[in-house]
Write an enzyme that holds these catalytic residues in place. Sequence first.
Site, mmCIF file in Angstrom:
data_model
loop_
_atom_site.group_PDB
_atom_site.id
_atom_site.type_symbol
_atom_site.label_atom_id
_atom_site.label_comp_id
_atom_site.label_asym_id
_atom_site.label_seq_id
_atom_site.Cartn_x
_atom_site.Cartn_y
_atom_site.Cartn_z
ATOM 1 N N ALA A 1 -13.762 3.337 -7.692
ATOM 2 C CA ALA A 1 -14.360 4.412 -6.899
ATOM 3 C C ALA A 1 -15.234 3.745 -5.842
ATOM 4 C CB ALA A 1 -15.173 5.348 -7.784
ATOM 5 N N ASN B 1 -5.117 1.211 8.059
ATOM 6 C CA ASN B 1 -5.247 2.402 7.211
ATOM 7 C C ASN B 1 -6.386 3.250 7.755
ATOM 8 O OD1 ASN B 1 -6.525 3.844 4.716
ATOM 9 N ND2 ASN B 1 -4.489 3.269 4.027
ATOM 10 N N CYS C 1 -7.012 9.501 -0.885
ATOM 11 C CA CYS C 1 -8.035 8.813 -1.658
ATOM 12 C C CYS C 1 -8.764 9.806 -2.553
ATOM 13 C CB CYS C 1 -9.035 8.125 -0.740
ATOM 14 S SG CYS C 1 -10.378 7.364 -1.658
ATOM 15 N N GLY D 1 -2.855 -0.374 -11.121
ATOM 16 C CA GLY D 1 -2.418 -1.437 -12.027
ATOM 17 C C GLY D 1 -1.130 -1.066 -12.758
ATOM 18 N N GLY E 1 1.203 -0.398 -9.325
ATOM 19 C CA GLY E 1 1.364 -1.234 -10.507
ATOM 20 C C GLY E 1 2.304 -2.410 -10.361
#
Lengths: 264, 323
Positions: B72, B101, B132, B219, B246
Site C-alpha cells: 500500500a 505509468n 490501483c 506475487g 505473479g
Amino acid sequence: MLSDQGLVTNLIKVAPDYYELTFRPPGILKAVPGQFLHLAVTGSHDPLLRRPLSIFDLLEGGKKCRLLFKKSGRGTALLSKFQAGEPLDYIGPLGNGFTIYPGSPWELLVAGGIGVAPLHYLARVLTESGIKIVFLLGAANRKQLLARSSLSSLGVEPLLATDDGSAGYRGTVGELLVDYLEKNPAPDRLYCCGPPSMIEQVINIAARWKIPVQASHEERMACGIGACMGCAFHHPEEDTNPTDYHYYRRLCREGPVISYRHRR
Amino acid sequence: MTVPDLSVEIARIKLKNPVMPAAGCFGFGEEYAQFFDLNRLGAIVVKAVTLKPVAGNPPPRVVETPSGMLNAIGWQNPGLERFLQDKLPFLRRFQVPVIVNLAGYTVGEYGELAARLEGVDGIAGLELNISCPNVREGGLAFGASPRQAALVTAAVRRNSRLPLIVKLSPNVTDIVEVAEAVVEAGAEAIALINTLTGMAVDLERRRPLLGNITGGLSGPAIKPVALYQVWRVAQRVSVPVIGMGGIASTRDALEFILAGAEAVAVGAANFKEPLLMLKIIEGLKDYLAGEGIDRITDLTGKLACPEGPPGGPGSGGSSDGAG
C-alpha cells in the site's frame, strides 16, 4: 553493490531463538557499520521476499562475515536451518551506515536486544581505530544479553541492564543510560540500535543532554534497494508537510541509520 | 541454427523482446541499473507519475503473505515536473522504449498529464493506471466501471498521440466489460492484472498490519487469477495484451503467452531476484530454440482448450461453471 553468493561456514544457536551465522563472501566484502545485507532465505518464491540483516561482524579484511539474528517468523526460521557448506544468496551491503569520527577519543554505544548486531561491528571498527568505547547493553533477561564474549574479545566490557534484574542494572537500557549520563561527562554523540520503543526512549533521553544520536531503525522491506518505496520512514525532526513528496524517506536507502540533532 | 525471434509489437511500440518490469516494481530504473544493463529489457515501465508530487501512505506499507506480498505505497512519486527534470534524462540514456505509468485523482488530471507528455523526447508510450487499489480517490475508482474507464481513456486519447496502454484491475465483476470499453475509447493495448485488494491482520495487537489497512496482493499467489483474466480478455479484445501477475520464472512467462499475452511484465519477483527479467529473456530464447519455434509470436494465444471450456468467454466471468 551486486547480488552475490557466499558460502556458509558456521551456524550456531547462541541463546534460545537467537542464532549466529558465519559465511565467506565470494570476494572481499566492504561495509560501513550499520549497513545491511538482503538475504534470500530460500531458493523458492515462498516466502517471496528477502530478509534484511545488519552486519554483526566483518573479519579477515572482509573475507568473513558474521550475522546475528532472532528467529521471529518464517524467514528467520528458514535462515536458522542453514548449514555449513550451503550457499548464501545476498544483495549488499546496502543502506546508509553510521558516521564515524576518526579523531574522537571515545564513543557511547547503546544497544537493546538484537540491536547489538550493528553496534558490535561498529565497536570493532572504532576500537581498531583506537577509539575507546563505552557500551551499554540491555535485554529482557541475562540469556538475551547477546555478543558479550565477542565484545569482550574486542576489549569492550559492556555495562549491562536487564528488565528482570538477572544481570547488571535492573531496568531498561534507557534507565541505565540516564544513570550513566548523570554520573559521567556527556559524549559528543551516541550510537544506538534496538526495538522502536527503546530507540524512542534513548532519543528522548539524549535530547535532555543535547547529545546527537545516530539510530539504526528497522522496517518491513521489499526490494531493499530503494525502488519500491515500501520501507517508508518519516523523520520527526524534518520540516516537511505530510503532503510533501519527501515526507517519507526510504529506510533502505536514506536509512537504516538516521541522525537526530534535537532541533525541534 | 537461427536465433529465435523474441520481438513483438504492442500499441505501435516495437520491443526486441516481450519482457518488461511491472509499474511500481522498478522505480524509475536507477536502482536496477546497478544490477544489469537496462538495454536488455523489452521495455521500461516506470512507477506511477501524478501531476503533483504525492507523499504516499503511512507505514507499514508492505507485508509478506504466503507466496506473495501486500503493498500500500499510495503512489509516492515526485510529480510530473520532477519526473521530467530528474528521472527522464537518466532513462533517455537507454535504447529501450520507456512507458510512463500515469495516475490521476480526476479525469482532468489524466488528460492534463497526457497533454504535458505529448512531444516529450524519450517517451515511447503511456500506460494508464486506473487500477490501483491503494488510493482513496482516482485509481481503481476509474477502473471499476466500464463507463468511467472509458471516460479516462478518451480524455487521454484526445490529448495524446502516443501509444496508449490501459492497465486494468482484477477487482471488478467483469474485467472483459472494462477491457472492451477502454478499447472502444482508444486503448491500443491492455495490461493486466494490477494487484488484488487484500488485507493482513496483526493478531497480537489486534490491528491491521498495513498503515493503509488494505493493500494490493501480488506475487506468485495471484498467478492463477492473472492467467485466467489474461486468457479471458485476450480472446475478447482485438488489441494486444500485456500479461502480469505473479510471474517469477520463464515457465510462468510462457504460460501467460500461451494464454494470450503478447508480452509479459515482472513485478514483485524482481525484489527477490533483481536479475530475473534477464533470466526470463534467456529462458524464452532457450525454450523456443529447444522446441524449434522461430518466433515468440508463434506461441501467443496457442493454448489448446477443449471445445466450450467451462467458465470461458460468454459465461459472464462466473467460475462456477467448473462445478
